[in-house]
Motif scaffolding. Structure first.
Motif, short mmCIF file in Angstrom:
data_model
loop_
_atom_site.label_atom_id
_atom_site.label_comp_id
_atom_site.label_asym_id
_atom_site.label_seq_id
_atom_site.Cartn_x
_atom_site.Cartn_y
_atom_site.Cartn_z
N GLY A 81 -11.45 -2.15 -7.52
CA GLY A 81 -11.91 -3.13 -6.56
C GLY A 81 -11.02 -3.42 -5.39
O GLY A 81 -11.29 -4.33 -4.61
N HIS A 82 -9.95 -2.65 -5.19
CA HIS A 82 -9.04 -2.94 -4.09
C HIS A 82 -9.57 -2.36 -2.78
O HIS A 82 -10.52 -1.57 -2.76
N SER A 83 -8.97 -2.77 -1.69
CA SER A 83 -9.36 -2.27 -0.37
C SER A 83 -8.10 -1.94 0.41
O SER A 83 -7.00 -2.31 0.01
N PRO A 84 -8.24 -1.24 1.55
CA PRO A 84 -7.05 -0.97 2.37
C PRO A 84 -6.37 -2.23 2.86
O PRO A 84 -5.21 -2.19 3.26
N GLN A 85 -7.07 -3.36 2.78
CA GLN A 85 -6.50 -4.63 3.24
C GLN A 85 -5.58 -5.27 2.20
O GLN A 85 -4.67 -6.02 2.55
N CYS A 86 -5.84 -5.00 0.91
CA CYS A 86 -5.06 -5.68 -0.13
C CYS A 86 -5.23 -4.95 -1.46
O CYS A 86 -6.36 -4.59 -1.84
N ILE A 87 -4.12 -4.77 -2.16
CA ILE A 87 -4.17 -4.11 -3.48
C ILE A 87 -3.55 -5.01 -4.55
O ILE A 87 -3.17 -4.54 -5.62
N ALA A 88 -3.46 -6.31 -4.27
CA ALA A 88 -2.85 -7.25 -5.22
C ALA A 88 -3.75 -7.47 -6.43
O ALA A 88 -4.96 -7.21 -6.39
N THR A 89 -3.18 -7.99 -7.50
CA THR A 89 -3.95 -8.35 -8.69
C THR A 89 -3.84 -9.86 -8.93
O THR A 89 -2.88 -10.50 -8.52
N HIS A 90 -4.85 -10.38 -9.60
CA HIS A 90 -4.81 -11.80 -9.97
C HIS A 90 -3.99 -11.94 -11.24
O HIS A 90 -4.15 -11.18 -12.19
N PRO A 91 -3.09 -12.95 -11.32
CA PRO A 91 -2.14 -13.01 -12.44
C PRO A 91 -2.61 -13.77 -13.67
O PRO A 91 -1.94 -13.72 -14.70
N SER A 92 -3.74 -14.48 -13.61
CA SER A 92 -4.11 -15.37 -14.71
C SER A 92 -4.52 -14.62 -15.97
O SER A 92 -5.31 -13.68 -15.92
N LEU A 122 0.82 -1.21 0.00
CA LEU A 122 0.00 0.00 0.00
C LEU A 122 0.86 1.26 0.00
O LEU A 122 0.61 2.19 -0.78
N ASP A 123 1.87 1.30 0.84
CA ASP A 123 2.78 2.44 0.89
C ASP A 123 4.15 2.09 0.30
O ASP A 123 5.08 2.88 0.41
N GLY A 124 4.24 0.91 -0.29
CA GLY A 124 5.51 0.46 -0.84
C GLY A 124 5.52 0.51 -2.36
O GLY A 124 5.01 1.45 -2.97
N VAL A 125 6.10 -0.52 -2.97
CA VAL A 125 6.20 -0.60 -4.43
C VAL A 125 4.90 -1.20 -4.96
O VAL A 125 4.61 -2.36 -4.71
N HIS A 126 4.13 -0.42 -5.71
CA HIS A 126 2.83 -0.92 -6.18
C HIS A 126 2.53 -0.52 -7.63
O HIS A 126 1.38 -0.37 -8.01
N ARG A 127 3.57 -0.39 -8.42
CA ARG A 127 3.39 -0.05 -9.83
C ARG A 127 2.51 -1.07 -10.55
O ARG A 127 1.74 -0.73 -11.45
N ASP A 128 2.59 -2.35 -10.17
CA ASP A 128 1.88 -3.42 -10.86
C ASP A 128 0.54 -3.76 -10.21
O ASP A 128 -0.11 -4.71 -10.64
N LEU A 147 -3.47 4.16 -7.58
CA LEU A 147 -2.59 4.43 -6.44
C LEU A 147 -1.49 5.40 -6.87
O LEU A 147 -1.51 5.91 -7.99
N ARG A 148 -0.56 5.64 -6.01
CA ARG A 148 0.48 6.65 -6.27
C ARG A 148 1.22 6.40 -7.58
O ARG A 148 1.48 7.34 -8.35
N ASP A 149 1.53 5.12 -7.87
CA ASP A 149 2.44 4.82 -8.97
C ASP A 149 1.82 4.04 -10.12
O ASP A 149 2.56 3.57 -11.00
N ASN A 150 0.51 3.86 -10.16
CA ASN A 150 -0.04 3.01 -11.22
C ASN A 150 -1.20 3.62 -11.99
O ASN A 150 -1.99 2.89 -12.61
N ALA A 151 -1.31 4.94 -12.02
CA ALA A 151 -2.37 5.58 -12.80
C ALA A 151 -2.26 5.25 -14.28
O ALA A 151 -3.26 5.27 -15.01
N TYR A 152 -1.05 4.93 -14.72
CA TYR A 152 -0.84 4.59 -16.13
C TYR A 152 -1.69 3.39 -16.56
O TYR A 152 -2.02 3.24 -17.74
N LYS A 153 -2.05 2.53 -15.61
CA LYS A 153 -2.82 1.33 -15.95
C LYS A 153 -4.19 1.67 -16.55
O LYS A 153 -4.69 0.94 -17.39
N VAL A 154 -4.78 2.74 -16.09
CA VAL A 154 -6.10 3.13 -16.59
C VAL A 154 -6.00 3.50 -18.06
O VAL A 154 -6.80 3.05 -18.91
N ARG A 155 -5.02 4.31 -18.41
CA ARG A 155 -4.83 4.70 -19.81
C ARG A 155 -4.45 3.49 -20.67
O ARG A 155 -4.92 3.34 -21.80
N LEU A 156 -3.61 2.63 -20.12
CA LEU A 156 -3.17 1.45 -20.86
C LEU A 156 -4.34 0.51 -21.12
O LEU A 156 -4.52 0.02 -22.24
#
Length: 330
Positions: free
Chosen positions: A152-163, A141-147, A303-312
């Protein structure tokens, strides 16, 4: 490596019974994710129940035209199957976009659906992770989260499913057949994975001891134009930064059916229901596609470092839709 028991099941009921009899058991198919997590200390099963010899390794056509895929069909075999390539090309493309050729040769259909996030905080037992250890916090959440997630994320988890495969299955309206201590049941592929909310440790709606037995592709989607596209940091053996699967039926100049799902944006394949609803009855124009996709992505919370995902993701979706319904499509 910590010691663990091993049971080789000869049938579905035997596998479920063996799982129930062994607290802390895990099913073992290809093992391409589970064994890695065992090596990292993330998973510590007391017993592995080997399900690779249950006869779930076939692809068959049902009488109604649906395609039934056994849970232990290898990813490489499924991607190359002529009925999959001919009728559901998005699924074949998604499978070929995943992992490496060597991994696809051993990874299974069921295992692909059940693989866990590749978030580095989840995979490192020295880092806090609510998915691995509920209540420990989310290091990303406050670390490395570019990916990480933008939907749909929550303060508990911001991970993505890889499949990759799961994204195509969601768009194609596939359903998943399960068998467990309470018998058989079916779930829609789009509803199989969960958003984190307050229980990020629960990846799916699967119940304790349940086993995936098959994935079924509906006859209604067979032969419709479909495609999968994935953006990643390198050309192979890399997880998606964003991806999209789409199936589209256009008749008499308007969209009659649409199935669209995004990958790598959320804790699960993200079915783009707003986009689908906006497209139904509309002419397949660039302007209509833009409006429909923007309706879905308006819900994004970068999040701080992944706004590019929306455009992509937007660019990928518009490209795929325009390829499925080029100018003059009727």
């Amino acid at each position: 490596m910590k010691p663990f028991g091993y049971v080789r099941a000869a049938g579905i009921e035997e596998a479920v019974a063996a799982y129930a009899a062994q607290p802390g058991a895990r099913y073992l198919g290809g093992g391409t994710n589970l064994v890695d997590l065992m090596k990292l200390g993330v998973e510590e099963p007391a017993t592995l129940v080997d399900i690779s010899r249950l006869g779930l390794d076939t692809v068959e056509e049902d009488p109604d035209g649906a395609l039934r895929i056994g849970a232990t069909v290898r990813n490489s075999d499924l991607a190359a199957h002529p009925l999959v390539r001919g009728r559901y090309p998005a699924l074949s493309q998604a499978l070929l976009a995943g992992a490496s050729g060597q991994l696809r040769n051993i990874a299974t259909t069921g295992g692909n659906l059940l693989q866990r996030t590749r978030c580095p905080y989840f995979q490192d037992i020295g880092k806090p992770c609510n998915k691995r250890e509920p209540g420990s916090g989310c290091g990303a959440l406050d670390g490395v989260h570019r990916d990480h997630a933008v939907l749909g994320h929550s303060p508990q988890c911001i991970a993505t499913h890889p499949s990759d495969m799961a994204v195509a299955l969601a768009a194609l309206d596939a359903h998943i057949e399960l068998y467990g201590p309470d018998g058989a049941r079916t779930l829609q592929a789009a509803d199989f994975h969960r958003l984190p909310a307050e229980q990020p440790e629960r990846d799916t709606e699967i119940r304790p001891g349940e086993l995936i037995t098959a994935v079924v592709l509906p006859a209604a989607k067979a032969g419709l134009p479909s495609a999968y596209r994935k953006a990643r940091d390198r050309a192979s053996y890399a997880f998606a930064l964003a991806s999209v699967a789409a199936v589209l039926r256009v008749e008499n100049g308007v969209v009659h059916d649409a199935g669209i799902a995004f990958g790598a944006l959320a804790h699960r394949p993200w079915r783009a229901r707003r986009t689908e609803e906006a497209l139904l009855g509309a002419a397949p124009t660039a302007a209509a596609f833009e409006r429909a996709v923007d309706l879905e992505l308006a819900a994004a919370r970068p999040l701080r470092d992944n706004a590019y995902k929306v455009r992509l993701a937007r660019s990928l979706a518009l490209d795929v839709l325009s390829r499925l319904a080029p100018p003059g499509t009727t």
